[in-house]
Design a protein around this motif. Structure first.
Motif, mmCIF file in Angstrom:
data_model
loop_
_atom_site.group_PDB
_atom_site.id
_atom_site.type_symbol
_atom_site.label_atom_id
_atom_site.label_comp_id
_atom_site.label_asym_id
_atom_site.label_seq_id
_atom_site.Cartn_x
_atom_site.Cartn_y
_atom_site.Cartn_z
ATOM 1 N N SER A 197 0.849 -1.175 0.000
ATOM 2 C CA SER A 197 0.000 0.000 0.000
ATOM 3 C C SER A 197 0.895 1.238 0.000
ATOM 4 O O SER A 197 1.457 1.598 1.026
ATOM 5 C CB SER A 197 -0.906 -0.029 1.238
ATOM 6 O OG SER A 197 -2.134 0.519 0.904
ATOM 7 N N ASP A 198 1.058 1.829 -1.184
ATOM 8 C CA ASP A 198 1.879 3.039 -1.312
ATOM 9 C C ASP A 198 0.946 4.220 -1.077
ATOM 10 O O ASP A 198 0.169 4.590 -1.944
ATOM 11 C CB ASP A 198 2.509 3.077 -2.703
ATOM 12 C CG ASP A 198 3.230 4.385 -2.992
ATOM 13 O OD1 ASP A 198 3.366 5.217 -2.080
ATOM 14 O OD2 ASP A 198 3.658 4.573 -4.142
ATOM 15 N N THR A 199 1.010 4.788 0.122
ATOM 16 C CA THR A 199 0.010 5.762 0.556
ATOM 17 C C THR A 199 0.506 7.190 0.377
ATOM 18 O O THR A 199 1.456 7.607 1.021
ATOM 19 C CB THR A 199 -0.306 5.550 2.041
ATOM 20 O OG1 THR A 199 0.908 5.693 2.800
ATOM 21 C CG2 THR A 199 -0.862 4.155 2.294
ATOM 22 N N TRP A 200 -0.153 7.943 -0.489
ATOM 23 C CA TRP A 200 0.194 9.365 -0.624
ATOM 24 C C TRP A 200 -0.728 10.189 0.258
ATOM 25 O O TRP A 200 -1.950 10.076 0.181
ATOM 26 C CB TRP A 200 0.065 9.870 -2.066
ATOM 27 C CG TRP A 200 0.325 11.350 -2.099
ATOM 28 C CD1 TRP A 200 1.545 11.951 -2.052
ATOM 29 C CD2 TRP A 200 -0.648 12.409 -2.110
ATOM 30 N NE1 TRP A 200 1.396 13.320 -2.031
ATOM 31 C CE2 TRP A 200 0.072 13.629 -2.060
ATOM 32 C CE3 TRP A 200 -2.049 12.439 -2.139
ATOM 33 C CZ2 TRP A 200 -0.568 14.871 -2.058
ATOM 34 C CZ3 TRP A 200 -2.685 13.678 -2.125
ATOM 35 C CH2 TRP A 200 -1.947 14.880 -2.098
ATOM 36 N N GLN A 219 -0.407 13.759 3.461
ATOM 37 C CA GLN A 219 0.411 14.838 4.021
ATOM 38 C C GLN A 219 -0.036 15.152 5.445
ATOM 39 O O GLN A 219 -1.154 14.801 5.837
ATOM 40 C CB GLN A 219 0.219 16.110 3.189
ATOM 41 C CG GLN A 219 0.386 15.916 1.708
ATOM 42 C CD GLN A 219 0.105 17.183 0.942
ATOM 43 O OE1 GLN A 219 -1.026 17.640 0.878
ATOM 44 N NE2 GLN A 219 1.141 17.772 0.356
ATOM 45 N N THR A 220 0.827 15.866 6.176
ATOM 46 C CA THR A 220 0.450 16.332 7.515
ATOM 47 C C THR A 220 -0.912 17.029 7.431
ATOM 48 O O THR A 220 -1.777 16.842 8.286
ATOM 49 C CB THR A 220 1.510 17.329 8.032
ATOM 50 O OG1 THR A 220 2.787 16.691 7.970
ATOM 51 C CG2 THR A 220 1.226 17.753 9.459
ATOM 52 N N GLU A 221 -1.083 17.817 6.378
ATOM 53 C CA GLU A 221 -2.294 18.609 6.220
ATOM 54 C C GLU A 221 -3.533 17.751 5.965
ATOM 55 O O GLU A 221 -4.642 18.143 6.320
ATOM 56 C CB GLU A 221 -2.133 19.570 5.027
ATOM 57 C CG GLU A 221 -1.101 20.669 5.211
ATOM 58 C CD GLU A 221 0.337 20.247 4.842
ATOM 59 O OE1 GLU A 221 0.603 19.031 4.770
ATOM 60 O OE2 GLU A 221 1.170 21.142 4.645
ATOM 61 N N HIS A 253 11.524 12.918 5.617
ATOM 62 C CA HIS A 253 11.301 14.074 6.493
ATOM 63 C C HIS A 253 11.160 15.307 5.631
ATOM 64 O O HIS A 253 11.955 15.553 4.737
ATOM 65 C CB HIS A 253 12.478 14.287 7.455
ATOM 66 C CG HIS A 253 12.674 13.170 8.420
ATOM 67 N ND1 HIS A 253 13.870 12.910 9.023
ATOM 68 C CD2 HIS A 253 11.810 12.237 8.871
ATOM 69 C CE1 HIS A 253 13.740 11.853 9.815
ATOM 70 N NE2 HIS A 253 12.504 11.429 9.738
ATOM 71 N N ARG A 254 10.148 16.077 5.950
ATOM 72 C CA ARG A 254 9.872 17.257 5.156
ATOM 73 C C ARG A 254 10.686 18.423 5.691
ATOM 74 O O ARG A 254 10.568 18.759 6.858
ATOM 75 C CB ARG A 254 8.393 17.525 5.353
ATOM 76 C CG ARG A 254 7.734 18.130 4.207
ATOM 77 C CD ARG A 254 6.265 18.030 4.483
ATOM 78 N NE ARG A 254 5.709 19.339 4.340
ATOM 79 C CZ ARG A 254 4.407 19.572 4.376
ATOM 80 N NH1 ARG A 254 3.568 18.595 4.607
ATOM 81 N NH2 ARG A 254 3.965 20.778 4.205
ATOM 82 N N ILE A 255 11.511 19.030 4.851
ATOM 83 C CA ILE A 255 12.368 20.126 5.303
ATOM 84 C C ILE A 255 12.232 21.293 4.334
ATOM 85 O O ILE A 255 12.318 21.111 3.121
ATOM 86 C CB ILE A 255 13.843 19.656 5.369
ATOM 87 C CG1 ILE A 255 13.970 18.487 6.362
ATOM 88 C CG2 ILE A 255 14.774 20.797 5.754
ATOM 89 C CD1 ILE A 255 15.317 17.797 6.324
ATOM 90 N N GLY A 306 1.094 21.057 -3.194
ATOM 91 C CA GLY A 306 2.537 21.313 -3.267
ATOM 92 C C GLY A 306 3.281 20.220 -4.010
ATOM 93 O O GLY A 306 4.493 20.290 -4.173
ATOM 94 N N ASP A 307 2.561 19.199 -4.469
ATOM 95 C CA ASP A 307 3.192 18.081 -5.178
ATOM 96 C C ASP A 307 2.886 18.112 -6.671
ATOM 97 O O ASP A 307 1.807 18.528 -7.084
ATOM 98 C CB ASP A 307 2.670 16.741 -4.632
ATOM 99 C CG ASP A 307 3.411 16.311 -3.377
ATOM 100 O OD1 ASP A 307 4.630 16.511 -3.314
ATOM 101 O OD2 ASP A 307 2.769 15.783 -2.462
ATOM 102 N N GLY A 308 3.851 17.605 -7.450
ATOM 103 C CA GLY A 308 3.627 17.377 -8.866
ATOM 104 C C GLY A 308 3.105 15.956 -9.032
ATOM 105 O O GLY A 308 3.350 15.092 -8.191
HETATM 106 C C1 WTA Z 1 5.491 13.292 0.133
HETATM 107 C C2 WTA Z 1 3.841 12.477 5.296
HETATM 108 C C3 WTA Z 1 4.949 10.196 -2.981
HETATM 109 C C4 WTA Z 1 4.776 14.325 -0.693
HETATM 110 C C5 WTA Z 1 2.626 11.551 5.339
HETATM 111 C C6 WTA Z 1 3.955 15.065 0.336
HETATM 112 C C7 WTA Z 1 4.738 11.124 -0.892
HETATM 113 C C8 WTA Z 1 4.854 15.051 1.540
HETATM 114 C C9 WTA Z 1 4.071 9.969 -0.426
HETATM 115 C C10 WTA Z 1 4.112 15.149 2.827
HETATM 116 C C11 WTA Z 1 3.886 8.880 -1.350
HETATM 117 C C12 WTA Z 1 4.184 11.420 1.181
HETATM 118 N N1 WTA Z 1 4.349 9.048 -2.606
HETATM 119 N N2 WTA Z 1 5.163 11.228 -2.157
HETATM 120 N N3 WTA Z 1 3.306 7.736 -1.003
HETATM 121 N N4 WTA Z 1 3.747 10.189 0.862
HETATM 122 N N5 WTA Z 1 4.800 11.992 0.144
HETATM 123 O O1 WTA Z 1 3.578 16.182 5.611
HETATM 124 O O2 WTA Z 1 5.731 15.175 -1.277
HETATM 125 O O3 WTA Z 1 5.560 14.757 6.284
HETATM 126 O O4 WTA Z 1 3.620 16.368 -0.050
HETATM 127 O O5 WTA Z 1 3.420 13.769 5.454
HETATM 128 O O6 WTA Z 1 5.547 13.798 1.454
HETATM 129 O O7 WTA Z 1 4.990 14.991 3.921
HETATM 130 P P1 WTA Z 1 4.421 14.981 5.389
#
Ligand code: WTA
Length: 691
Positions: free
Chosen positions: A454-457, A459-461, A569-571, A543-545
């Motif tokens: 499960s490749d889960t996309w 975000q914190t938001e 880690h988001r920086i 914020g993602d492509g």
């Molecule tokens: C990236 C983490 C591709 C993306 C849960 C997003 C991903 C940012 C994936 C959020 C995924 C997270 N495939 N990119 N499965 N999961 N991202 O807020 O760029 O720490 O905008 O949340 O991580 O990072 P955050």
């Protein structure tokens, strides 16, 4: 070799499905896959769930998903109320399930779900499971950094411990709506502290224990907590980290913090031998009652704040509320991992990040799951540790980040194959795009070609999963997060904000809210609107492509703003830049992300020095130390590139496009440099590239 990817399997899959209803509108284009068209093209790399898996799956077919998805977007109120009704509400929400303005052109953006509904997420995580006869089920298995250190808590025991901390917090004056900062490592005390806050209606703000004193102080100043919870020290890998000293350093000069409390740490190796820091308050928590009355809150009362990076140096306090977040994390957890009550679930994320909030703590506990919590580093004492833990606790669902997959892949298969791993049935990935070769290694070697990924996309938001495979429901493509979760309407827009249909690439946005949507940035609603809703009016901008292929699969391609993703880690590049320029000898800094074999992206920093200061190895090291001290070790630049001058336009704007090309040594792709104020700096930078 993805052995499940066979035509026979595929045909069986297709035959078992009926033709879809027509006129499904904006419903994901799974038809091609279901009807077998997708296989017509050679480049498709479809990995099908095995028949055994599909047979037992909660969602056994794409058809079933499409029916549910269709209802979730056509009747979100009905869809989500039915699910929400499975939780305990002291009183139900009003007639309006969801009220929102997602379109900035119509006025201020706001989102509300289940407003007027009175509930408590801690009650739903714990008391509800105890009351339904699951009190003796293990809630947490804890594994310490050192082999042989472990512990566990049943749901009943966890409830008692949460109540003690909640009573303690109440006693020292924490009330509903007060902020509590939690700065703890991965001990059970961390989710216990979060749940204790939720129980009394306090708003927790967990700060990852890898953040420095400065970063902690910045967050403390922003949310002004009543209390900071920490412990004296923790051992990570072979290092002892003195957390209490870091908190003390952060608190110097911040009188608004009433007191800092110290939780009793009984399990953590290293703590007992480390007594340098005197405790602010003695370990009084165990003397409190194990019964604590719940503070019932409105669905829209805040649950937590979590700071995340943006495109300026100031972190953003992402605010989530109670009801919608509860319903959304529980539902996404259940479907994306095909969760069954017999599962043993392990997510390697730290509770300092959103993944540890939604998918170590709330989502799993709301489902009554047994969760493994690991204190240490995943490759300590050797790269086989994860599989040792999997075998020890018979983990069935294993959720991690691509960076760990890539690093373990590099260490070789032998560390994996010496363990059985036969308990595993579902794997998960989060934090950054997973490259197809890492995906295949994870699938073939770790999962023995048996476990869907499960490749889960998300975000914190977003609070919870947005685009993710529902294992068993449809074939996967390595590297694609596949299709949207229930209620999520992703759209891809071009740079003018115009929605593009079909096969395309562009900016990933979302139309209309889902229950787990964040409600604001703490204390800065204007920044919330400007960052997320103004770039493409009418939508939430991620914020993602992203691109969408001919079968409707979504492929995330990474951040398109000034945020980089290092080891998941988001920086913010601006955060690293401001740390660098705080060094007295650094005049200017420009940070870009570059491809990194293990971390996904590495941090590449161009620095201009104060006039007359020579560049030296010592200065390079000092600059890196400055970033480690100001943000945390995880943000340390991988590369410092001395830049006597930076490429700027005549109006003084740094041209990062050029810096990215230099950093990745794509020197024949520099593009047009004629608009630079001084085109000569480019050659100079190239000449210094290997200094
Ligand atoms: C990236 C983490 C591709 C993306 C849960 C997003 C991903 C940012 C994936 C959020 C995924 C997270 N495939 N990119 N499965 N999961 N991202 O807020 O760029 O720490 O905008 O949340 O991580 O990072 P955050």
């Amino acid at each position: 070799n993805c052995s499940l990817n066979t035509t026979t399997n595929h045909l069986r899959h297709v035959e078992s499905m009926a033709v879809l209803p027509s006129g499904a509108g904006k419903i994901p284009r799974l038809n091609a896959v279901i009807l077998g068209e997708a296989l017509a093209s050679e480049e498709d790399d479809l990995v099908f769930p095995s028949d055994d898996f599909a047979r037992q799956a909660l969602l056994p077919s794409a058809q079933k998903y499409l029916e549910m998805y269709k209802r979730s977007v056509e009747d979100p109120a009905g869809f989500w109320s039915d699910i929400a009704s499975q939780f305990l509400w002291k009183s139900k929400w009003g007639d309006t399930v969801c009220s929102e303005n997602f379109d900035i052109r119509n006025g201020n953006v706001y989102v509300q779900w289940f407003k007027g509904g009175i509930t408590n997420i801690c009650y739903n995580c714990l008391d509800r499971n105890v009351d339904s006869g699951n009190g003796d089920k293990i809630a947490f298995h804890w594994e310490g950094n050192e082999r042989g250190f472990h512990d566990s808590l049943t749901y009943t025991q966890l409830l008692s411990q949460v109540c003690q901390v909640a009573n303690y917090l109440r006693d020292i004056g924490v009330k509903k709506g007060d902020a509590v900062v939690i700065y703890l490592p991965m001990l059970m005390e961390l989710p216990i502290a979060m749940l204790a806050c939720a129980r009394i209606g306090a708003v927790h703000s967990v700060v990852f224990a890898g953040f420095s004193a400065d970063s902690l102080a910045q967050r403390i100043m922003d949310c002004k907590p009543k209390v900071v919870l920490t412990c004296n020290a923790v051992k990570r890998g072979s290092k002892v980290i003195h957390l209490k000293d870091i908190v003390d350093a952060a608190l110097i000069g911040h009188s608004m913090v009433g007191q800092s409390a110290v939780l009793h740490i009984a399990y953590s190796f290293g703590i007992l031998t480390y007594k340098k820091t005197p405790l602010v308050s003695k370990d009084v928590v165990p003397t409190y009652s194990t019964i604590c009355e719940v503070e019932w809150v409105d669905a829209e009362d805040p649950l937590f704040l979590l700071y995340t990076s943006g495109s300026t140096g100031k972190p953003k306090g992402v605010l989530h509320t109670t009801g919608g977040y509860m319903v959304y994390t529980a539902t996404t957890f259940k479907y994306a991992f095909d969760y069954k009550p017999s599962d043993i679930y392990w997510c390697t994320a730290d509770c300092g990040w959103i993944t540890g909030h939604s998918y170590v703590t709330y989502g799993p506990l709301l489902n009554g799951a047994t969760v493994v919590i690991y204190e240490g580093a995943p490759n300590y004492p050797d790269p086989g540790r994860c599989w040792d833990i999997v075998d020890k606790f018979k983990v069935t669902i294993f959720y991690t980040a691509p960076t760990l997959v890539r690093s373990l892949m590099r260490d070789g298969d032998a560390y994996v194959t010496r363990y059985s791993r036969k308990s595993l049935r579902v794997l998960g990935s989060v934090g950054e795009p997973i490259n197809p070769s890492a995906w295949r290694w994870f699938f073939n070697v770790v999962g023995d070609s048996r476990c869907p990924i499960s490749d889960t996309w998300w975000q914190t938001e977003t609070g919870g999963f947005m685009i993710a495979p529902l294992p068993g429901a449809w074939p996967q493509k390595p590297g694609s997060a596949t299709f949207p979760f229930f209620g999520v309407q992703p759209v891809i827009v071009d740079e003018k904000g115009v929605e593009i249909e079909g096969e395309c690439s562009g900016y990933l946005c979302v139309k209309s809210s889902w229950p787990g949507t964040f409600r604001t940035l703490y204390g800065d609603h204007e920044r919330y609107e400007t960052t997320y809703f103004k770039p493409f009016p009418g939508y939430y901008f991620s914020g993602d492509g992203c691109s969408r292929d001919k079968d409707g699969y979504y492929w995330l391609t990474g951040r398109v703003d000034d945020v980089i993703n290092v080891s998941g880690h988001r920086i913010g590049t601006a955060e690293v830049e401001s740390a660098l320029v705080s060094h007295p000898q650094c005049a200017e800094a420009a940070v870009v992300g570059v491809e990194h074999e293990v971390k996904g992206q590495g941090i590449y920093a161009f620095v201009t020095l104060v006039d007359g200061i020579p560049y030296s190895e010592e200065l390079r090291r000092n600059l890196i130390t400055t970033v480690r001290n100001q943000i945390g070790p995880f943000a340390a630049p991988d590369r410092i590139h001395w830049a006597p001058g930076l490429p700027k336009t005549r109006s003084g704007k740094i041209m990062r496009r050029i810096l990215r090309k230099i950093a990745s040594r794509q020197l024949d792709e520099l593009g047009d440099t004629s608009t630079l104020a001084d085109p000569g700096v480019v050659d100079q930078l190239i000449a210094l590239a290997d200094c």
